[in-house]
Design a protein around this motif. Structure first.
Motif, mmCIF file in Angstrom:
data_model
loop_
_atom_site.group_PDB
_atom_site.id
_atom_site.type_symbol
_atom_site.label_atom_id
_atom_site.label_comp_id
_atom_site.label_asym_id
_atom_site.label_seq_id
_atom_site.Cartn_x
_atom_site.Cartn_y
_atom_site.Cartn_z
ATOM 1 N N SER A 189 14.872 -50.413 -94.391
ATOM 2 C CA SER A 189 15.026 -51.246 -93.267
ATOM 3 C C SER A 189 16.550 -51.643 -92.693
ATOM 4 N N PHE A 190 17.477 -51.496 -93.705
ATOM 5 C CA PHE A 190 18.957 -51.219 -93.311
ATOM 6 C C PHE A 190 18.955 -50.144 -92.471
ATOM 7 N N LEU A 191 18.694 -48.925 -92.690
ATOM 8 C CA LEU A 191 18.743 -47.679 -92.082
ATOM 9 C C LEU A 191 18.116 -47.760 -90.798
ATOM 10 N N LEU A 192 17.184 -48.457 -90.789
ATOM 11 C CA LEU A 192 16.368 -48.450 -89.542
ATOM 12 C C LEU A 192 17.102 -49.417 -88.361
ATOM 13 N N LYS A 193 17.546 -50.398 -89.009
ATOM 14 C CA LYS A 193 18.500 -51.543 -88.170
ATOM 15 C C LYS A 193 19.616 -50.682 -87.626
ATOM 16 N N ASP A 194 20.168 -50.053 -88.527
ATOM 17 C CA ASP A 194 21.651 -49.341 -87.892
ATOM 18 C C ASP A 194 21.261 -48.255 -87.158
ATOM 19 N N ILE A 203 20.587 -50.078 -83.704
ATOM 20 C CA ILE A 203 21.795 -50.629 -82.994
ATOM 21 C C ILE A 203 22.795 -49.417 -82.550
ATOM 22 N N ASP A 204 22.717 -48.196 -83.137
ATOM 23 C CA ASP A 204 23.473 -47.186 -82.537
ATOM 24 C C ASP A 204 22.834 -46.642 -81.321
ATOM 25 N N GLY A 205 21.421 -46.637 -81.486
ATOM 26 C CA GLY A 205 20.811 -45.953 -80.078
ATOM 27 C C GLY A 205 20.926 -46.960 -78.986
ATOM 28 N N THR A 206 20.689 -48.319 -79.134
ATOM 29 C CA THR A 206 21.047 -49.233 -78.209
ATOM 30 C C THR A 206 22.472 -49.213 -77.574
ATOM 31 N N ASN A 207 23.466 -48.851 -78.499
ATOM 32 C CA ASN A 207 24.761 -48.797 -77.814
ATOM 33 C C ASN A 207 25.073 -47.603 -77.100
ATOM 34 N N LYS A 208 24.675 -46.542 -77.645
ATOM 35 C CA LYS A 208 24.871 -45.275 -77.015
ATOM 36 C C LYS A 208 23.998 -45.351 -75.642
ATOM 37 N N ALA A 209 22.735 -45.839 -75.663
ATOM 38 C CA ALA A 209 22.101 -46.130 -74.353
ATOM 39 C C ALA A 209 23.080 -46.928 -73.263
ATOM 40 N N LEU A 210 23.617 -47.860 -73.850
ATOM 41 C CA LEU A 210 24.339 -48.831 -72.836
ATOM 42 C C LEU A 210 25.600 -48.166 -72.307
ATOM 43 N N ILE A 211 26.165 -47.329 -73.250
ATOM 44 C CA ILE A 211 27.682 -46.557 -72.852
ATOM 45 C C ILE A 211 27.165 -45.772 -71.849
ATOM 46 N N GLU A 212 26.197 -44.626 -72.052
ATOM 47 C CA GLU A 212 25.558 -43.815 -71.259
ATOM 48 C C GLU A 212 25.373 -44.439 -69.938
ATOM 49 N N SER A 213 24.719 -45.666 -69.774
ATOM 50 C CA SER A 213 24.370 -46.111 -68.603
ATOM 51 C C SER A 213 25.394 -46.710 -67.766
ATOM 52 N N GLY A 214 26.639 -47.018 -68.400
ATOM 53 C CA GLY A 214 27.862 -47.532 -68.040
ATOM 54 C C GLY A 214 27.936 -49.130 -68.318
ATOM 55 N N GLN A 215 26.842 -49.560 -68.859
ATOM 56 C CA GLN A 215 26.948 -50.998 -69.291
ATOM 57 C C GLN A 215 27.977 -51.514 -70.185
ATOM 58 N N LEU A 216 28.542 -50.519 -71.075
ATOM 59 C CA LEU A 216 29.302 -50.938 -72.023
ATOM 60 C C LEU A 216 30.378 -49.710 -71.908
ATOM 61 N N PRO A 217 31.801 -50.092 -72.054
ATOM 62 C CA PRO A 217 32.880 -49.069 -72.168
ATOM 63 C C PRO A 217 32.614 -48.404 -73.390
#
Length: 92
Positions: free
Chosen positions: A7-12, A15-29
Protein backbone atom coordinates in the motif's frame (compact mmCIF):
# COMPACT_ATOMS: atom_id res chain seq x y z
CA UNK A 1 5.91 -8.20 0.61
CA UNK A 2 3.18 -7.44 3.08
CA UNK A 3 -0.05 -5.67 2.29
CA UNK A 4 1.11 -2.64 4.27
CA UNK A 5 4.36 -2.37 2.25
CA UNK A 6 2.42 -2.76 -0.99
CA UNK A 7 0.00 0.00 0.00
CA UNK A 8 2.90 2.39 0.69
CA UNK A 9 4.47 1.58 -2.69
CA UNK A 10 1.15 2.07 -4.46
CA UNK A 11 0.57 5.40 -2.68
CA UNK A 12 4.04 6.63 -3.66
CA UNK A 13 3.48 5.57 -7.28
CA UNK A 14 0.18 7.46 -7.42
CA UNK A 15 1.77 10.60 -5.95
CA UNK A 16 4.73 10.42 -8.35
CA UNK A 17 2.46 9.86 -11.35
CA UNK A 18 0.17 12.71 -10.39
CA UNK A 19 3.08 15.10 -9.88
CA UNK A 20 4.65 14.07 -13.18
CA UNK A 21 1.36 14.62 -15.04
CA UNK A 22 0.85 18.03 -13.39
CA UNK A 23 4.41 19.11 -14.23
CA UNK A 24 4.10 17.97 -17.87
CA UNK A 25 0.79 19.81 -18.25
CA UNK A 26 2.33 22.99 -16.85
CA UNK A 27 0.17 23.07 -13.72
CA UNK A 28 3.16 22.60 -11.40
CA UNK A 29 6.62 24.06 -11.93
CA UNK A 30 9.35 21.44 -12.30
CA UNK A 31 11.65 23.37 -9.96
CA UNK A 32 11.25 25.18 -6.66
CA UNK A 33 13.27 28.06 -5.29
CA UNK A 34 15.15 27.34 -2.10
CA UNK A 35 12.73 29.62 -0.24
CA UNK A 36 9.73 27.62 -1.53
CA UNK A 37 11.45 24.36 -0.56
CA UNK A 38 12.13 25.75 2.92
CA UNK A 39 8.45 26.60 3.36
CA UNK A 40 7.26 23.19 2.14
CA UNK A 41 9.75 20.88 3.85
CA UNK A 42 11.38 22.95 6.59
CA UNK A 43 14.60 24.90 6.39
CA UNK A 44 16.65 22.50 8.50
CA UNK A 45 15.54 19.47 6.45
CA UNK A 46 16.33 21.08 3.09
CA UNK A 47 19.69 22.38 4.29
CA UNK A 48 20.56 18.94 5.69
CA UNK A 49 19.62 17.25 2.39
CA UNK A 50 21.79 19.76 0.50
CA UNK A 51 24.75 19.25 2.86
CA UNK A 52 24.41 15.46 2.50
CA UNK A 53 24.33 15.81 -1.29
CA UNK A 54 20.84 14.33 -1.64
CA UNK A 55 19.56 17.39 -3.53
CA UNK A 56 21.58 19.99 -5.40
CA UNK A 57 20.43 23.57 -5.87
CA UNK A 58 21.24 25.00 -9.30
CA UNK A 59 21.37 28.55 -10.57
CA UNK A 60 19.35 28.93 -13.75
CA UNK A 61 20.57 31.05 -16.62
CA UNK A 62 19.96 34.75 -16.42
CA UNK A 63 21.06 37.33 -13.93
CA UNK A 64 18.84 36.13 -11.07
CA UNK A 65 20.61 35.05 -7.91
CA UNK A 66 17.89 32.54 -7.03
CA UNK A 67 18.83 28.89 -6.68
CA UNK A 68 16.37 26.22 -7.77
CA UNK A 69 15.84 22.60 -6.73
CA UNK A 70 14.20 19.87 -8.81
CA UNK A 71 10.70 19.32 -7.37
CA UNK A 72 10.50 15.57 -8.04
CA UNK A 73 13.93 14.90 -6.55
CA UNK A 74 13.09 16.97 -3.48
CA UNK A 75 9.78 15.19 -2.94
CA UNK A 76 11.34 11.74 -3.33
CA UNK A 77 14.07 12.62 -0.83
CA UNK A 78 11.45 13.97 1.58
CA UNK A 79 9.43 10.74 1.34
CA UNK A 80 12.49 8.57 1.85
CA UNK A 81 14.01 10.70 4.59
CA UNK A 82 14.12 9.21 8.03
CA UNK A 83 16.23 9.41 11.16
CA UNK A 84 19.07 7.32 9.68
CA UNK A 85 20.13 10.19 7.40
CA UNK A 86 20.64 12.63 10.27
CA UNK A 87 24.20 13.52 11.09
CA UNK A 88 25.30 13.24 14.70
CA UNK A 89 25.62 16.58 16.45
CA UNK A 90 29.41 16.22 16.57
CA UNK A 91 29.56 15.99 12.74
CA UNK A 92 27.33 18.99 11.90
Amino acid sequence: MTLKEFSFLLKDAVIDGTNKALIESGQLPDTLTKAQAFRLFGRSNVERWISEGLVNPIKQSGNSSKKFIDRLKLESVARASNRTTYLPVSER
